[in-house]
Design an enzyme around this catalytic site. Sequence first.
Site, PDB file in Angstrom:
ATOM      1  CE  LYS A 124      -3.685   4.861  -1.701  1.00 33.46           C
ATOM      2  NZ  LYS A 124      -4.724   5.366  -2.604  1.00 33.46           N
ATOM      3  CE1 TYR A 153      -4.038   2.023   0.575  1.00 32.42           C
ATOM      4  CE2 TYR A 153      -2.764   3.105   2.303  1.00 32.42           C
ATOM      5  CZ  TYR A 153      -3.874   3.060   1.482  1.00 32.42           C
ATOM      6  OH  TYR A 153      -4.826   4.052   1.567  1.00 32.42           O
TER       7      TYR A 153
END
Length: 244
Positions: A156, A152
Amino acid sequence: MESRKVALVTGASRGIGRAIAVELAKNKINIVINYNKDEKEAANVAEGIKKLGVESIAVKADVSNFDECAAMIEAVRKRFGFLDILVNNAGALSDKSLKNMTKEQWNLVLRTNLDGTFNVTKNALPLIRDNGRIINISSIVGISGNFGQTNYAASKAGVMGFTKSLAKELGKHKITVNAVAPGFIDTEMTKNIPFIRKKIMIAMIPIGRVGLPEDVANLVAFIASDKSGYITGEVICIDGGFSF
Ligand code: NAP
């Protein structure tokens, strides 16, 4: 009379995406709701938005699939002809420490969050009019990292680099490209965080509460407005002070 602006919000069937779609609609912008799985909720969001006096359609596309994104943008072109605002909000999590993370978990998160941002933006670009806005929903985790979120955080952080590079490419068209990096926001995505961990996190937030989807939507609505035209290539954190 100038025709109304048109916005596409990905992952708008619930959570932060839905709040963004509603807030933009309140500003009299026609809204395209993208979703992947939840057709019923996406249709509900579009119906609710129409009651605000603007046009709205829901279009299914898995943002991790380039061809589905191309088909979605073609549907937008047929219905509205152009786009002014693109909000790349669709996102997914699949947490595990790297030691235990499978290749499938890595792929799911990178393909949804990072490839998804590319797939939608690449297809949408020819439709985005001068003075347009591209707003990518990143996360403070892309700056700070987080235990169990190598996939993640990498996705990002990638969105931030994508944002800054594209801002340099599109400045000549007065199209701004910015990223919004939320902290802990109360949605489906965060509902499984254990109660005790939530309490500890809240204690570390100077404002003293979790964020609401509407907090993020208010910021996005400002970036989407004509008032933000001199802001581009930025990553704007919205986390109640958690990360400063
Ligand atoms: P959420 O409640 O889980 O909603 C996710 C949305 O994305 C849903 O509408 C879902 O639609 C859609 N979606 C998921 N995979 C998709 C795909 N492959 N193609 C198209 N749509 C897809 O999450 P949220 O908390 O609102 O998060 C929204 C964004 O904010 C994400 O990018 C997330 O990473 C980011 N963010 C959230 C937080 C937080 O604390 N909540 C913090 C920082 C950043 P369907 O169910 O229809 O597939």
